[in-house]
Design a protein around this motif. Structure first.
Motif, PDB file in Angstrom:
ATOM      1  N   ASP A 174       8.322  10.638  -2.478  1.00 49.10           N
ATOM      2  CA  ASP A 174       8.501  11.558  -1.344  1.00 49.10           C
ATOM      3  C   ASP A 174       9.170  12.855  -1.806  1.00 49.10           C
ATOM      4  O   ASP A 174      10.079  13.384  -1.149  1.00 49.10           O
ATOM      5  CB  ASP A 174       9.320  10.888  -0.220  1.00 49.10           C
ATOM      6  N   THR A 215       0.850  -1.190   0.000  1.00 44.88           N
ATOM      7  CA  THR A 215       0.000   0.000   0.000  1.00 44.88           C
ATOM      8  C   THR A 215       0.886   1.242   0.000  1.00 44.88           C
ATOM      9  O   THR A 215       1.824   1.348   0.786  1.00 44.88           O
ATOM     10  CB  THR A 215      -0.930   0.001   1.233  1.00 44.88           C
ATOM     11  N   ASN A 254      -0.386  10.025  -5.991  1.00 46.00           N
ATOM     12  CA  ASN A 254      -1.054  11.307  -6.232  1.00 46.00           C
ATOM     13  C   ASN A 254      -2.047  11.636  -5.113  1.00 46.00           C
ATOM     14  O   ASN A 254      -3.163  12.088  -5.350  1.00 46.00           O
ATOM     15  CB  ASN A 254      -1.734  11.326  -7.599  1.00 46.00           C
ATOM     16  N   GLY A 255      -1.599  11.340  -3.880  1.00 40.54           N
ATOM     17  CA  GLY A 255      -2.383  11.706  -2.714  1.00 40.54           C
ATOM     18  C   GLY A 255      -3.476  10.718  -2.366  1.00 40.54           C
ATOM     19  O   GLY A 255      -4.206  10.912  -1.386  1.00 40.54           O
ATOM     20  N   GLU A 256      -3.560   9.640  -3.108  1.00 41.85           N
ATOM     21  CA  GLU A 256      -4.632   8.667  -2.871  1.00 41.85           C
ATOM     22  C   GLU A 256      -3.992   7.351  -2.427  1.00 41.85           C
ATOM     23  O   GLU A 256      -2.996   6.915  -3.021  1.00 41.85           O
ATOM     24  CB  GLU A 256      -5.372   8.473  -4.196  1.00 41.85           C
ATOM     25  N   GLU A 257      -4.532   6.708  -1.427  1.00 39.37           N
ATOM     26  CA  GLU A 257      -3.972   5.441  -0.982  1.00 39.37           C
ATOM     27  C   GLU A 257      -4.328   4.341  -1.970  1.00 39.37           C
ATOM     28  O   GLU A 257      -5.500   4.143  -2.283  1.00 39.37           O
ATOM     29  CB  GLU A 257      -4.498   5.103   0.412  1.00 39.37           C
ATOM     30  N   ARG A 258      -3.320   3.655  -2.488  1.00 38.52           N
ATOM     31  CA  ARG A 258      -3.568   2.589  -3.474  1.00 38.52           C
ATOM     32  C   ARG A 258      -2.854   1.321  -3.023  1.00 38.52           C
ATOM     33  O   ARG A 258      -1.756   1.375  -2.468  1.00 38.52           O
ATOM     34  CB  ARG A 258      -3.023   2.990  -4.856  1.00 38.52           C
ATOM     35  N   THR A 259      -3.472   0.178  -3.285  1.00 39.32           N
ATOM     36  CA  THR A 259      -2.863  -1.101  -2.933  1.00 39.32           C
ATOM     37  C   THR A 259      -2.600  -1.909  -4.194  1.00 39.32           C
ATOM     38  O   THR A 259      -3.475  -2.036  -5.054  1.00 39.32           O
ATOM     39  CB  THR A 259      -3.791  -1.884  -1.975  1.00 39.32           C
ATOM     40  N   ALA A 317       5.143   8.102  -0.659  1.00 41.06           N
ATOM     41  CA  ALA A 317       4.236   8.933  -1.464  1.00 41.06           C
ATOM     42  C   ALA A 317       4.801   9.099  -2.868  1.00 41.06           C
ATOM     43  O   ALA A 317       5.891   9.641  -3.054  1.00 41.06           O
ATOM     44  CB  ALA A 317       4.044  10.299  -0.811  1.00 41.06           C
ATOM     45  N   THR A 325       4.274  10.698  -6.630  1.00 37.24           N
ATOM     46  CA  THR A 325       3.545  11.673  -7.450  1.00 37.24           C
ATOM     47  C   THR A 325       3.932  11.447  -8.903  1.00 37.24           C
ATOM     48  O   THR A 325       5.119  11.371  -9.225  1.00 37.24           O
ATOM     49  CB  THR A 325       3.903  13.115  -7.049  1.00 37.24           C
ATOM     50  N   SER A 363       0.953   5.664  -1.398  1.00 39.26           N
ATOM     51  CA  SER A 363       0.152   6.811  -1.820  1.00 39.26           C
ATOM     52  C   SER A 363       0.529   7.173  -3.249  1.00 39.26           C
ATOM     53  O   SER A 363       1.715   7.308  -3.563  1.00 39.26           O
ATOM     54  CB  SER A 363       0.410   7.988  -0.873  1.00 39.26           C
TER      55      SER A 363
END
Lengths: 788, 157
Positions: B52, B4, B8-13, B70, B72, B6
């Motif tokens: 990050d 898991t 683009n600011g969204e938590e993804r697994t 994180a 991006t 992040s």
């Protein structure tokens, strides 16, 4: 409005409309199409250069998980090619190069497809390979195509035999007499170049479906109609069953000027009933790149003490690799590139495409021209040195001018190269020399000239004028990054119809929607599609003006289209809006549209009897370039640093100067890579040593400098609004100019490219033996099939 | 195995092989196709993303190493939607794009660099771009655009 008025309105730095999506990652290239919808194709490729296929068993692969379709040569029986149909889609009996595809296979995932490939059983019997052109031309050389006589010839006038896939010759005047003159100095030189890989960041890729009995090929190509034709030929289906669409293409540079893997995906789509994605891995893309061909050249000239070139003989060997492809056509171009630039008393040129057991070559920006200009300009400096004349003065005296004859006897119009040399002198004077930057290193400088031509030919355009006053331009032109579809074409249509370029919608290529087109290459798009678009606009304008003349009670010759209005000439604000006229036309005869078409004007021709085996014997639209380079060489490492690079380019009319700047900066950078460090070597297994970015060295930011340039306008042009293509030519004489400057800096004979540091060190240390081509006879006629 | 992170600011697994390169997770599994898979050996920079906040080539990062980090991508660099950051706006204004394949990576590299280096020299900018190859443009006009972000106008846009 007059043509001059249109032209002025068309000139602007109109920005690209595709830039925003490209810099935000939203553009959907072919390689971005995917998801659960598609299945994935891979190719089993040969790992030897020459062999007979003894046994091929794909049945084990059928039993692997996820496999949906498997194709072999039996599923694509047709041969295709340019000039000669010599190329199978999948190898049937013989392997002719390392990397040749043998089986195409599609599975639910890429991993499953690769796993299935691994269990295919293939038994090969090795055959002797022909690795080089020297080997191909040796007596008793094995034939790459033992059945060459049986192939269908697709173009008239073929001259070919054995490993000579194609030969084009020029014979003008009494060459023997010219060389026998007592007052001439004879200068002879041998030159060679390696291959150059295009490295488009988007590899060749296609997504293909088969619906309602037709193939839909969505692909990264420069030539939608060639993909349509080749797919039909290879699969043995009517061309009308193939539709090709093209989204944004992530770089082409000529690599995508031929069909390659698209038909493989087409076979698999028909078999599986699924949408099939095929994408070359970077290794595949490099290893099977249809590269700029390696070439070997011998030139011999007879020159008087006053610098008149009374005779020139040259032989150019172009490696086509295992199949003829583009090189068959390119044999024609030597007459206009190596045979260009200068007035020649007599000319004998032999240009040959040679089969070898190596990966096939193809088209690459200013194809054939780049290395022939290198050889010609090095030879020119050697001539000037031999007769003790200043190198630039020698060029001034000899460059083609108004009414001069080209090598094939074609008459050139206008003085262009001479004034361009003057403009280069002015550009150099204004920017000042950079000798001081050499700072103790070896300093060299050179100015070269080059001749290219716009590859005009078939194009079609439809313009639909919409009720809101916008126009939709429908062509099969492709945007590969060059900007034509985003800038030149909407600018041309807008100026023609008196609407803003933002109001011109340009449809992406779809062979179901627009007429035939030769494709994007050779600097032809602005000229050929542009001319077809202007013709389409003329039909639209005629329909509008007929009605507007009635509406405004004014003779149509006094009406102009400007600023979205149809007005009385010289009286802005009179008349009415274009929308009102469109509405009136629609009410009378329906929606407003026009069609236009274009092909080579054919207004020029060679002298009768001068040429044999040529696809084109005269050039409709010559383009000239003058380049100048200053460089420094580190005498301890052989490292070359470019200190200044200057370009004077013949552009006809600069429609979008900022966009042309981008093409010049990019084209020169690509040429610097070719000149200095992009190198391909072929190993004993017939494979390229350079398989990726680590070993094939592209120019990086630190390797380039800002190119200074001057756009030369006003040369004669059959292009719309006086334009010439500007994207192809910037690379033309970069190799030549760098090589001449390195020769100047080192005082040595520079005969081959690329000039890697070890090669430059060998030159400096006197360890570079003079290049000899033992397989190219000093007796010109022995390098032709005429002697056989 | 699941990771898991992040994006683009969204938590993804992501569930799968933890050695899967981040570029493949982004493009094939999350269908974020802005980052381009070009050389797959860390030389071209077309797959550059921020991890990050640091620009990194996503082809060389196994996704299993990114738990809790994180990421991006170009899709998230300017806050999403049709917004452009200063670097993107400059590239647009100077009309420097050609085929476009290298530009998502160029934007990621330049955006991070210009946040930390307010007045870079031309040479420093070129050095910073050494990991982002471009086959079309010959770089210099990209450098011009980037310099304009810092107020160092060198060529008319």
């Amino acid at each position: 409005m007059t043509d001059a008025g249109h032209a002025e309105k068309a000139v602007m730095n109109f920005p690209r409309r595709d830039a925003q999506d490209k810099i935000t990652g939203r553009t959907r290239y072919t390689t971005d199409v995917g998801g659960s919808e598609v299945i994935h194709a891979v190719l089993l490729r040969a790992e030897v250069a020459s062999a007979r296929i003894v046994r091929l068993d794909v049945e084990p692969a059928r039993r692997m998980p996820g496999v949906r379709a498997i194709a072999t040569a039996d599923d694509a029986p047709g041969l295709y090619g340019i000039g000669i149909a010599d190329h199978p889609l999948l190898a049937r009996d013989a392997i002719r190069y390392h990397g040749e595809p043998i089986v195409a296979l599609a599975a639910d995932t890429l991993d499953q497809a690769r796993a299935a490939l691994a269990v295919i059983e293939l038994e090969l019997a090795p055959l002797p390979a022909v690795p080089t052109m020297a080997a191909a031309l040796a007596e008793d050389a094995p034939l790459v195509h033992p059945d060459w006589k049986s192939y269908e010839v697709l173009a008239e006038g073929s001259v070919r035999q054995g490993n000579v896939a194609w030969e084009a010759t020029v014979t003008r005047g009494d060459s023997d007499a010219a060389f026998a003159r007592p007052d001439v100095t004879i200068v002879e030189g041998c030159y060679q170049v390696g291959r150059q890989s295009h490295v488009p960041f988007e590899p060749r890729a296609a997504v293909v479906s088969y619906e309602d009995g037709r193939f839909h090929i969505h692909t990264s190509t420069q030539v939608p109609w060639t993909v349509r034709d080749v797919t039909a030929r290879a699969l043995g289906v009517p061309e009308s069953q193939v539709r090709v669409t093209v989204p944004a293409v992530g770089g082409g540079f000529g690599l995508k000027f031929d069909a390659s893997i698209e038909p493989c995906a087409a076979v698999l789509a028909r078999m599986s009933g699924r949408t099939v994605s095929i994408v070359n891995s970077r290794r595949e893309e490099q290893m099977t790149c249809l590269s700029r061909e390696n070439a070997e050249i011998r030139i011999r000239s007879a020159v008087t003490q006053e610098g008149e070139i009374v005779g020139r003989e040259a032989t150019v060997l172009m490696d086509c690799g295992a199949y003829g492809g583009e090189q068959v056509f390119l044999t024609s171009m030597t007459a206009h590139t190596l045979g260009g630039n200068y007035r020649l008393g007599t000319a004998r040129l032999s240009s040959r495409a040679i089969y070898t057991n190596t990966p096939p070559n193809g088209a690459f920006r200013a194809c054939n021209g780049v290395y022939n200009t290198f050889a010609l300009e090095r030879h020119t400096d050697e001539i000037a040195d031999a007769i003790g004349m200043d190198r630039l003065e020698f060029r001034r005296r000899n460059v083609l001018g108004d009414k001069d004859l080209g090598s094939t006897g074609q008459v050139f119009e206008g003085n262009v190269l001479g004034p361009m040399i003057d403009r280069m002198e002015a550009l150099r004077a204004s920017s000042g020399d950079r000798k001081a930057l050499a700072d103790g290193r070896l300093y060299g400088r050179a100015t070269t000239v080059g001749t290219w031509f716009i590859f005009v030919g078939l194009s079609a355009a439809t313009v639909n004028l919409n009720s809101d006053g916008s126009a939709t331009l429908v062509t099969t032109g492709v945007e590969i990054g060059q900007g034509t579809m985003m800038q030149a074409l909407p600018q041309i249509v807008a100026a023609s119809l008196g609407i803003p370029p933002e109001q011109v919608i340009v449809k992406s290529a779809d062979t179901d929607a627009a007429g035939r087109d030769l494709g994007v290459g050779g600097g032809r798009t602005t000229v050929s599609i542009g001319a077809a678009s202007v013709a389409a606009c003329e039909e639209v304008k005629a329909k509008l003006l007929d009605v507007a003349s009635e509406m405004l009670q004014t003779d149509r010759s006094e009406l102009v289209l400007a600023d979205g209005r149809i007005e009385i000439a010289g009286r802005p604000g009179t008349g009415t809006t274009i929308q009102q006229v469109i509405a009136e036309v629609e009410s009378r005869t329906g929606p407003v549209s026009g069609n236009g078409s274009f092909t080579a004007p054919g207004a020029v021709s060679a002298l009768p009897g001068c040429v044999a085996g040529h696809f084109l014997d005269a050039i409709d639209l010559p383009v000239f370039a003058v380049h100048d380079c200053e460089l420094a060489i580190d005498p301890d490492t052989g490292q070359v640093e470019i200190l200044a690079y200057r370009v004077v380019q013949d552009v006809g009319r600069a429609l979008n100067p900022r966009a042309i700047h981008g093409q010049i900066q990019g084209g020169v950078a690509q040429g610097l890579g070719y000149a200095l460090h992009e190198e391909i070597t072929i190993n004993d297994s017939g494979a390229f040593d350079q398989q990726g970015f680590e070993s094939y060295h592209l120019p990086l930011a630190a390797d380039v400098i800002p190119v200074e340039f001057d756009l030369y306008e006003g040369a004669p042009s059959c292009g719309p609004l006086g334009t010439k293509g500007a994207g192809e030519v910037p690379i033309l004489n970069v190799g030549a100019t760098v090589a001449c400057a390195v020769a100047d800096a080192t005082g040595t004979k520079v005969s081959s490219l690329p000039l890697t540091p070890p090669k430059v060190m060998a030159l400096i240390d006197g360890r570079q033996p003079e290049l000899q081509h033992h397989h190219i006879s000093p007796v010109w006629v022995e390098n032709t099939l005429q002697s056989a | 195995m699941s990771v898991t992170l992040s994006v683009n600011g969204e938590e993804r697994t992501f569930t799968g092989d933890p050695r899967t390169p981040l570029i493949d997770v982004l493009r094939d599994h999350m269908r974020l196709t802005g980052a381009k898979s070009v050389c797959r050996e860390g030389f071209c920079g077309a797959c550059t993303v921020h991890v990050d906040g640091e620009p990194m080539v996503s082809c060389l990062i196994p996704v299993g190493t990114l738990a809790g980090r994180a990421v991006t991508t170009i899709e998230g660099i300017a806050g999403g939607g049709a917004q452009l950051n200063a670097v993107q706006q400059a590239l647009l204004d100077h009309d420097v794009v050609q085929c476009g394949m290298c530009f998502p990576g160029m934007v990621m590299t330049l955006s991070a660099f210009l946040e930390t280096s307010a007045q870079p020299t031309r040479a420093a900018l070129k050095a910073e771009l050494s990991g982002n190859a471009c086959r079309c443009t010959g770089y210099e006009r990209i450098i011009d655009a980037a310099l304009s972000v810092t107020g160092q106008e060198v060529a008319a846009p």
